[in-house]
Design a protein around this motif. Structure first.
Motif, PDB file in Angstrom:
ATOM      1  N   GLN A 124       0.934  -1.156  -0.051  1.00 64.06           N
ATOM      2  CA  GLN A 124      -0.089  -0.198  -0.094  1.00 64.06           C
ATOM      3  C   GLN A 124       0.879   1.437  -0.089  1.00 64.06           C
ATOM      4  N   LEU A 125       1.930   1.135   0.792  1.00 64.02           N
ATOM      5  CA  LEU A 125       2.800   2.330   0.859  1.00 64.02           C
ATOM      6  C   LEU A 125       3.497   2.532  -0.644  1.00 64.02           C
ATOM      7  N   SER A 126       3.829   1.462  -1.053  1.00 58.10           N
ATOM      8  CA  SER A 126       4.484   1.968  -2.661  1.00 58.10           C
ATOM      9  C   SER A 126       3.450   2.247  -3.531  1.00 58.10           C
ATOM     10  N   GLY A 127       2.490   1.641  -3.298  1.00 59.74           N
ATOM     11  CA  GLY A 127       1.336   2.384  -4.309  1.00 59.74           C
ATOM     12  C   GLY A 127       0.926   3.837  -4.118  1.00 59.74           C
ATOM     13  N   ILE A 128       1.237   4.131  -2.649  1.00 61.04           N
ATOM     14  CA  ILE A 128       0.907   5.562  -2.479  1.00 61.04           C
ATOM     15  C   ILE A 128       2.037   6.719  -2.899  1.00 61.04           C
ATOM     16  N   LEU A 129       3.165   6.034  -2.803  1.00 60.01           N
ATOM     17  CA  LEU A 129       4.184   6.717  -3.223  1.00 60.01           C
ATOM     18  C   LEU A 129       4.232   7.165  -4.663  1.00 60.01           C
ATOM     19  N   ALA A 130       4.074   5.809  -5.515  1.00 58.57           N
ATOM     20  CA  ALA A 130       3.913   6.016  -7.028  1.00 58.57           C
ATOM     21  C   ALA A 130       2.746   7.042  -7.446  1.00 58.57           C
ATOM     22  N   ARG A 131       1.684   6.908  -6.589  1.00 58.79           N
ATOM     23  CA  ARG A 131       0.525   7.895  -7.083  1.00 58.79           C
ATOM     24  C   ARG A 131       0.845   9.321  -6.739  1.00 58.79           C
ATOM     25  N   LEU A 132       1.717   9.411  -5.573  1.00 56.23           N
ATOM     26  CA  LEU A 132       1.834  10.893  -5.145  1.00 56.23           C
ATOM     27  C   LEU A 132       2.633  11.359  -6.343  1.00 56.23           C
ATOM     28  N   ARG A 133       3.836  10.713  -6.746  1.00 54.05           N
ATOM     29  CA  ARG A 133       4.670  11.074  -7.729  1.00 54.05           C
ATOM     30  C   ARG A 133       3.651  11.611  -8.977  1.00 54.05           C
ATOM     31  N   ARG A 134       2.624  11.238  -9.437  1.00 53.42           N
ATOM     32  CA  ARG A 134       1.964  11.213 -10.595  1.00 53.42           C
ATOM     33  C   ARG A 134       0.783  12.159 -10.430  1.00 53.42           C
ATOM     34  N   LEU A 135       0.912  12.934  -9.379  1.00 56.13           N
ATOM     35  CA  LEU A 135      -0.128  13.880  -9.005  1.00 56.13           C
ATOM     36  C   LEU A 135      -0.293  15.099 -10.164  1.00 56.13           C
ATOM     37  N   ASP A 136       0.846  15.420 -10.674  1.00 52.32           N
ATOM     38  CA  ASP A 136       0.780  16.492 -11.754  1.00 52.32           C
ATOM     39  C   ASP A 136       0.056  16.208 -12.862  1.00 52.32           C
ATOM     40  N   GLY A 137       0.064  14.848 -13.236  1.00 52.05           N
ATOM     41  CA  GLY A 137      -0.759  14.070 -14.311  1.00 52.05           C
ATOM     42  C   GLY A 137      -2.159  14.245 -13.963  1.00 52.05           C
ATOM     43  N   ASP A 138      -2.372  13.972 -12.710  1.00 50.56           N
ATOM     44  CA  ASP A 138      -4.031  13.972 -12.086  1.00 50.56           C
ATOM     45  C   ASP A 138      -4.268  15.263 -12.238  1.00 50.56           C
ATOM     46  N   ARG A 139      -3.511  16.302 -12.067  1.00 49.81           N
ATOM     47  CA  ARG A 139      -3.921  17.769 -12.012  1.00 49.81           C
ATOM     48  C   ARG A 139      -4.422  18.178 -13.461  1.00 49.81           C
ATOM     49  N   ALA A 140      -3.687  17.678 -14.469  1.00 45.97           N
ATOM     50  CA  ALA A 140      -3.968  18.025 -15.957  1.00 45.97           C
ATOM     51  C   ALA A 140      -5.504  17.491 -16.297  1.00 45.97           C
ATOM     52  N   ARG A 141      -5.504  16.072 -15.844  1.00 43.67           N
ATOM     53  CA  ARG A 141      -6.882  15.513 -16.270  1.00 43.67           C
ATOM     54  C   ARG A 141      -7.977  16.188 -15.593  1.00 43.67           C
ATOM     55  N   ARG A 142      -7.887  16.431 -14.330  1.00 44.58           N
ATOM     56  CA  ARG A 142      -9.121  17.005 -13.503  1.00 44.58           C
ATOM     57  C   ARG A 142      -9.280  18.578 -14.334  1.00 44.58           C
ATOM     58  N   VAL A 143      -8.272  19.260 -14.733  1.00 48.94           N
ATOM     59  CA  VAL A 143      -8.520  20.398 -15.023  1.00 48.94           C
ATOM     60  C   VAL A 143      -9.253  20.261 -16.426  1.00 48.94           C
ATOM     61  N   GLU A 144      -9.038  19.575 -17.136  1.00 51.37           N
ATOM     62  CA  GLU A 144      -9.838  19.183 -18.387  1.00 51.37           C
ATOM     63  C   GLU A 144     -11.188  18.857 -18.163  1.00 51.37           C
ATOM     64  N   GLY A 145     -11.308  18.062 -17.185  1.00 48.25           N
ATOM     65  CA  GLY A 145     -12.737  17.634 -16.907  1.00 48.25           C
ATOM     66  C   GLY A 145     -13.730  18.834 -16.574  1.00 48.25           C
ATOM     67  N   VAL A 146     -12.868  19.798 -15.570  1.00 49.79           N
ATOM     68  CA  VAL A 146     -13.481  20.761 -14.967  1.00 49.79           C
ATOM     69  C   VAL A 146     -13.943  21.738 -16.163  1.00 49.79           C
ATOM     70  N   LEU A 147     -13.068  22.025 -17.242  1.00 51.82           N
ATOM     71  CA  LEU A 147     -13.516  22.583 -18.236  1.00 51.82           C
ATOM     72  C   LEU A 147     -14.342  22.375 -19.352  1.00 51.82           C
ATOM     73  N   ARG A 148     -14.763  20.895 -19.154  1.00 49.84           N
ATOM     74  CA  ARG A 148     -15.793  20.435 -19.988  1.00 49.84           C
ATOM     75  C   ARG A 148     -17.161  20.416 -19.116  1.00 49.84           C
ATOM     76  N   LEU A 149     -16.843  20.317 -17.764  1.00 48.26           N
ATOM     77  CA  LEU A 149     -18.138  20.525 -17.073  1.00 48.26           C
ATOM     78  C   LEU A 149     -18.581  21.907 -16.672  1.00 48.26           C
ATOM     79  N   ARG A 150     -17.914  22.658 -16.776  1.00 46.48           N
ATOM     80  CA  ARG A 150     -18.160  24.046 -16.297  1.00 46.48           C
ATOM     81  C   ARG A 150     -19.031  24.617 -17.166  1.00 46.48           C
ATOM     82  N   GLU A 151     -19.273  24.281 -18.473  1.00 45.77           N
ATOM     83  CA  GLU A 151     -20.136  24.782 -19.425  1.00 45.77           C
ATOM     84  C   GLU A 151     -21.835  24.400 -19.148  1.00 45.77           C
ATOM     85  N   LEU A 152     -21.722  23.617 -18.062  1.00 47.21           N
ATOM     86  CA  LEU A 152     -23.133  23.070 -17.768  1.00 47.21           C
ATOM     87  C   LEU A 152     -23.895  24.333 -17.219  1.00 47.21           C
ATOM     88  N   PRO A 153     -25.112  24.329 -17.535  1.00 42.90           N
ATOM     89  CA  PRO A 153     -25.942  25.229 -16.582  1.00 42.90           C
ATOM     90  C   PRO A 153     -25.932  24.971 -15.155  1.00 42.90           C
TER      91      PRO A 153
END
Ligand SMILES: Cc1ncc(COP(=O)(O)O)c(C=O)c1O
Length: 399
Positions: A266-295
């Protein structure tokens, strides 16, 4: 190996937050440590009524009296300007929420806390990727609780972030008192649950799987958005607080291993995922940009540079109906914090808000949708006969 991994995770978090970090088995344990260390039993803590019910039970388990804050209908976070002077005089500390990743008005709250000698604790469970003025959320108060099962998408884990590194030995001792070894049953569930989920996904068996999980009583929030209060049992637990273990029946909701030590894998998984957080950021921002158009998208998610939110809050009429319709289309919405905690827990267990209207409006209209699932959400909403209608804010509190 495990202690090396723990140190590496803490180092990554320390680099992000610019503060000392202590890894914990969950965000709720980190929050409990913060409340036990920086506040004394009997103290009054101001917090949002539209937060996770688990947070309420952690506050009670720390022996504190929760005081419900007025909220802003704009983002469902505390409105510091609506807090009456009488309330400020009564409280000893403030807990922020940073709901769905939208930051609390932390600069104003910190200024007031500093002025009045109050303790500011930050709940960063939803906001590990949020900044205010170039500074990460979690680096404003005396201490902050991070959850690693949200943006980091680990099956558990949390961290306490704190300014005064000298507190570390006491915090480690307290953490040792509440942490238990991971039981064989929990270890088996750690392996089997994700495997079962992958199988369901691969075979497209969502409906039968959902039916089976519900029939077996394995869906914890099957009866609504809040867990059962069990007032007589809670009364007894409150009388014996502070005591985290006695609050297990409530605090373990949604995360039964919440105070069990994390394993090496579990600790190894957390470390690997933490190191990938910048990629997560880009995917979230993309999703927010699509959803923010909703009324109906809440203003802070709609306006300005997009943030990497945990959820995009839509404010819609007939929220429960829309939520049920989405569920029929296999889109599950979680983190619906309704009813507000003062309506849920009553004045026996919390001091009610001086102005509960905005919280009631927010709680009953908000539909938090996952930006990482934007495509499916947009398809499901688009497929509805009548699209959701944006909610009208209560008069006099317009966002
Ligand atoms: C606002 C909030 N704070 C704290 C927590 C607790 O975090 P964890 O699940 O890591 O214990 C949660 C969990 O969902 C949450 O929503």
């Amino acid at each position: 190996m495990e202690s090396g991994l723990r140190l590496e995770i803490e180092a990554v978090l320390r680099d992000r937050m610019g503060r000392e970090c202590l890894l914990t088995p969950s965000g709720r344990v980190a929050l409990w440590l913060a409340l036990r260390t920086w506040l004394s039993p009997g103290a009054r803590l101001l917090l949002s009524p539209c937060t996770d019910d688990v947070v309420l039970f952690v506050v009670l388990a720390a022996g504190l009296r929760p005081v419900m804050a007025p909220l802003s209908p704009c983002d469902g976070n505390i409105d510091p300007f609506a807090i009456p002077e009488a309330t400020w005089k009564r409280v000893d500390g403030v807990l922020t929420t940073n709901l769905y990743g939208m930051p609390d008005r932390v600069v104003e709250l910190r200024a007031r806390c500093e002025r009045d000698g109050l303790v500011l604790i930050e709940d960063v469970a939803h906001a590990i990727e949020t900044e205010v003025g170039g500074r990460p959320i979690g680096a404003f108060g005396a201490a902050a609780a991070v959850s690693l099962s949200k943006h980091v998408a680990a099956p558990g884990g949390g961290a306490l972030v704190f300014a005064d590194a000298g507190r570390r030995p006491d915090l480690e001792r307290l953490l040792g008192e509440v942490t238990t070894p991971r039981t064989p049953g929990r270890r088996a569930a750690d392996v089997l649950s994700p495997a079962a989920e992958r199988l369901v996904r691969a075979l497209g068996l969502f409906r039968p799987a959902r039916w089976a999980w519900r029939s077996l009583g394995l869906v914890e929030r099957a009866e609504g958005n809040r867990m059962p209060l069990r007032a007589p049992l809670l009364r007894e637990a409150v009388a014996h607080a502070p005591d985290l273990v006695r609050f297990d029946p409530w605090v373990r909701f949604d995360l039964h291993g919440y105070r069990m030590a994390l394993t090496g894998p579990q600790l190894s998984g957390i470390l690997a995922r933490l190191r990938r957080l910048d990629g997560d950021r880009a995917r979230r921002v993309e999703g927010v940009l699509r959803l923010r158009e909703l009324p109906g998208t809440a203003a802070p998610a709609r306006e300005g540079p997009p943030r990497p939110l945990l959820r995009v809050p839509l404010l819609v009429e007939d929220r429960d109906g829309v939520q049920a319709e989405l569920r029929r289309r296999l889109v599950t919405t979680t983190h619906v914090f309704d009813p507000p905690l003062d309506d849920y827990a009553t004045a026996e267990f919390v001091d009610p808000s001086s102005s509960p209207e905005a919280a009631r409006w927010w709680g009953s209209h908000v539909l938090p949708v996952d930006p990482l699932d934007a495509g499916r959400v947009l398809r499901a909403l688009g497929g509805m006969g009548t699209p959701p209608r944006p909610a009208r804010p209560p008069s006099g509190t317009g966002p």
